[in-house]
Motif scaffolding. Structure first.
Motif, PDB file in Angstrom:
ATOM      1  N   ARG A   8       0.868  -1.188   0.000  1.00  0.00           N
ATOM      2  CA  ARG A   8       0.000   0.000   0.000  1.00  0.00           C
ATOM      3  C   ARG A   8       0.890   1.218   0.000  1.00  0.00           C
ATOM      4  NH1 ARG A   8      -5.561  -0.247   2.383  1.00  0.00           N
ATOM      5  NH2 ARG A   8      -5.139   1.944   2.655  1.00  0.00           N
ATOM      6  N   LEU A   9       0.595   2.132  -0.893  1.00  0.00           N
ATOM      7  CA  LEU A   9       1.379   3.352  -1.028  1.00  0.00           C
ATOM      8  C   LEU A   9       0.455   4.541  -0.797  1.00  0.00           C
ATOM      9  CD1 LEU A   9       4.196   4.392  -1.747  1.00  0.00           C
ATOM     10  CD2 LEU A   9       3.514   4.348  -4.119  1.00  0.00           C
ATOM     11  N   THR A  10       0.727   5.304   0.257  1.00  0.00           N
ATOM     12  CA  THR A  10      -0.096   6.453   0.595  1.00  0.00           C
ATOM     13  C   THR A  10       0.513   7.704  -0.020  1.00  0.00           C
ATOM     14  OG1 THR A  10      -0.642   5.373   2.680  1.00  0.00           O
ATOM     15  CG2 THR A  10      -1.149   7.717   2.498  1.00  0.00           C
ATOM     16  N   VAL A  11      -0.271   8.414  -0.821  1.00  0.00           N
ATOM     17  CA  VAL A  11       0.196   9.613  -1.518  1.00  0.00           C
ATOM     18  C   VAL A  11      -0.855  10.722  -1.417  1.00  0.00           C
ATOM     19  CG1 VAL A  11       1.664   8.377  -3.158  1.00  0.00           C
ATOM     20  CG2 VAL A  11      -0.706   8.792  -3.712  1.00  0.00           C
ATOM     21  N   THR A  33       3.303  -3.540 -11.183  1.00  0.00           N
ATOM     22  CA  THR A  33       4.642  -3.236 -11.663  1.00  0.00           C
ATOM     23  C   THR A  33       5.431  -4.530 -11.805  1.00  0.00           C
ATOM     24  OG1 THR A  33       5.545  -2.963  -9.446  1.00  0.00           O
ATOM     25  CG2 THR A  33       4.655  -1.002 -10.490  1.00  0.00           C
ATOM     26  N   SER A  34       6.546  -4.431 -12.487  1.00  0.00           N
ATOM     27  CA  SER A  34       7.412  -5.583 -12.683  1.00  0.00           C
ATOM     28  C   SER A  34       8.765  -5.294 -12.051  1.00  0.00           C
ATOM     29  CB  SER A  34       7.576  -5.834 -14.186  1.00  0.00           C
ATOM     30  OG  SER A  34       8.449  -6.906 -14.407  1.00  0.00           O
ATOM     31  N   SER A  67       3.655  11.926  -9.550  1.00  0.00           N
ATOM     32  CA  SER A  67       3.452  10.531  -9.903  1.00  0.00           C
ATOM     33  C   SER A  67       4.264   9.647  -8.960  1.00  0.00           C
ATOM     34  CB  SER A  67       3.847  10.265 -11.356  1.00  0.00           C
ATOM     35  OG  SER A  67       5.226  10.492 -11.530  1.00  0.00           O
ATOM     36  N   VAL A  68       3.979   8.369  -8.987  1.00  0.00           N
ATOM     37  CA  VAL A  68       4.692   7.397  -8.162  1.00  0.00           C
ATOM     38  C   VAL A  68       5.974   7.012  -8.885  1.00  0.00           C
ATOM     39  CG1 VAL A  68       4.579   5.091  -7.160  1.00  0.00           C
ATOM     40  CG2 VAL A  68       2.555   6.546  -7.147  1.00  0.00           C
ATOM     41  N   THR A  69       7.103   7.061  -8.191  1.00  0.00           N
ATOM     42  CA  THR A  69       8.394   6.740  -8.780  1.00  0.00           C
ATOM     43  C   THR A  69       8.845   5.341  -8.357  1.00  0.00           C
ATOM     44  OG1 THR A  69       9.634   7.643  -6.920  1.00  0.00           O
ATOM     45  CG2 THR A  69       9.057   9.175  -8.706  1.00  0.00           C
ATOM     46  N   PRO A  70       9.804   4.768  -9.064  1.00  0.00           N
ATOM     47  CA  PRO A  70      10.344   3.471  -8.635  1.00  0.00           C
ATOM     48  C   PRO A  70      10.928   3.509  -7.215  1.00  0.00           C
ATOM     49  CG  PRO A  70      10.965   3.883 -10.892  1.00  0.00           C
ATOM     50  CD  PRO A  70      10.309   5.139 -10.386  1.00  0.00           C
ATOM     51  N   LYS A 103      -0.345   7.808 -11.976  1.00  0.00           N
ATOM     52  CA  LYS A 103      -0.818   9.145 -11.634  1.00  0.00           C
ATOM     53  C   LYS A 103      -2.228   9.139 -11.065  1.00  0.00           C
ATOM     54  CE  LYS A 103       2.084  11.577 -14.879  1.00  0.00           C
ATOM     55  NZ  LYS A 103       2.190  12.722 -15.751  1.00  0.00           N
ATOM     56  N   THR A 104      -2.783   7.943 -10.790  1.00  0.00           N
ATOM     57  CA  THR A 104      -4.137   7.862 -10.252  1.00  0.00           C
ATOM     58  C   THR A 104      -4.166   6.929  -9.048  1.00  0.00           C
ATOM     59  OG1 THR A 104      -4.679   6.029 -11.728  1.00  0.00           O
ATOM     60  CG2 THR A 104      -5.236   8.249 -12.500  1.00  0.00           C
TER      61      THR A 104
END
Length: 148
Positions: free
Chosen positions: A78-81, A129-130, A92-95, A122-123
């Motif tokens: 889970r990534l909180t942004v 992801t890989s 946006s979410v980065t690596p 961006k949403t």
């Protein structure tokens, strides 16, 4: 132009490889981003040092890569942004964000350069992801992006 790769570059080679590329690609992309250095006779010493460092950090066997793949695919990330009203992110979410979220979720430590985002995230919502663990093994990681 002959160059020595200092980092892994998809489709080109791994750190320590000596490759021939077009002059503009090396001069305008690889060298300014520190992915490569110009090849010289003295640079051959650097190649051995880079290869030794790569052997220490890389995953040695396919079995080891498959074990890490199982760990990664079993982790709920889970990534909180911060986001706007319509579910669009501020940026946006980065690596690097993905790598830190995997580590925070209890997964293995992953190098951010091995994470491949298909398209910029961006949403809000579920994304996939890989992670390239070995030339023959890639793990699919599901990421849930939630608002802060």
């Amino acid at each position: 132009m002959k160059i020595i790769l200092t980092h892994e570059v998809s489709g080109l080679g791994a750190a320590g490889d000596v490759v021939d590329v077009k002059d503009g690609y090396a001069r305008n992309y690889l060298i300014p981003r520190k992915f490569a250095i110009r090849w010289t006779k003295g640079g051959e010493k650097d190649v051995e040092q880079i290869r030794r460092a790569r052997k220490i950090h890389e995953i040695q066997t396919i079995e080891q890569a498959n074990q890490i793949k199982g760990q990664l695919e079993g982790v709920k990330v889970r990534l909180t942004v911060r986001s706007g009203d319509a579910g669009r992110l501020f940026g946006s979410v980065t690596p690097a964000d993905v790598a830190s979220a995997i580590k925070a979720a209890g997964g293995p430590e992953v190098d951010k350069r091995r994470i491949e985002l298909g398209s910029p995230i961006k949403t809000l919502g579920a994304h996939e992801t890989s992670v390239r663990l070995h030339p023959e093994v890639a793990a699919k990681v599901s990421i849930e992006v939630v608002a802060a």
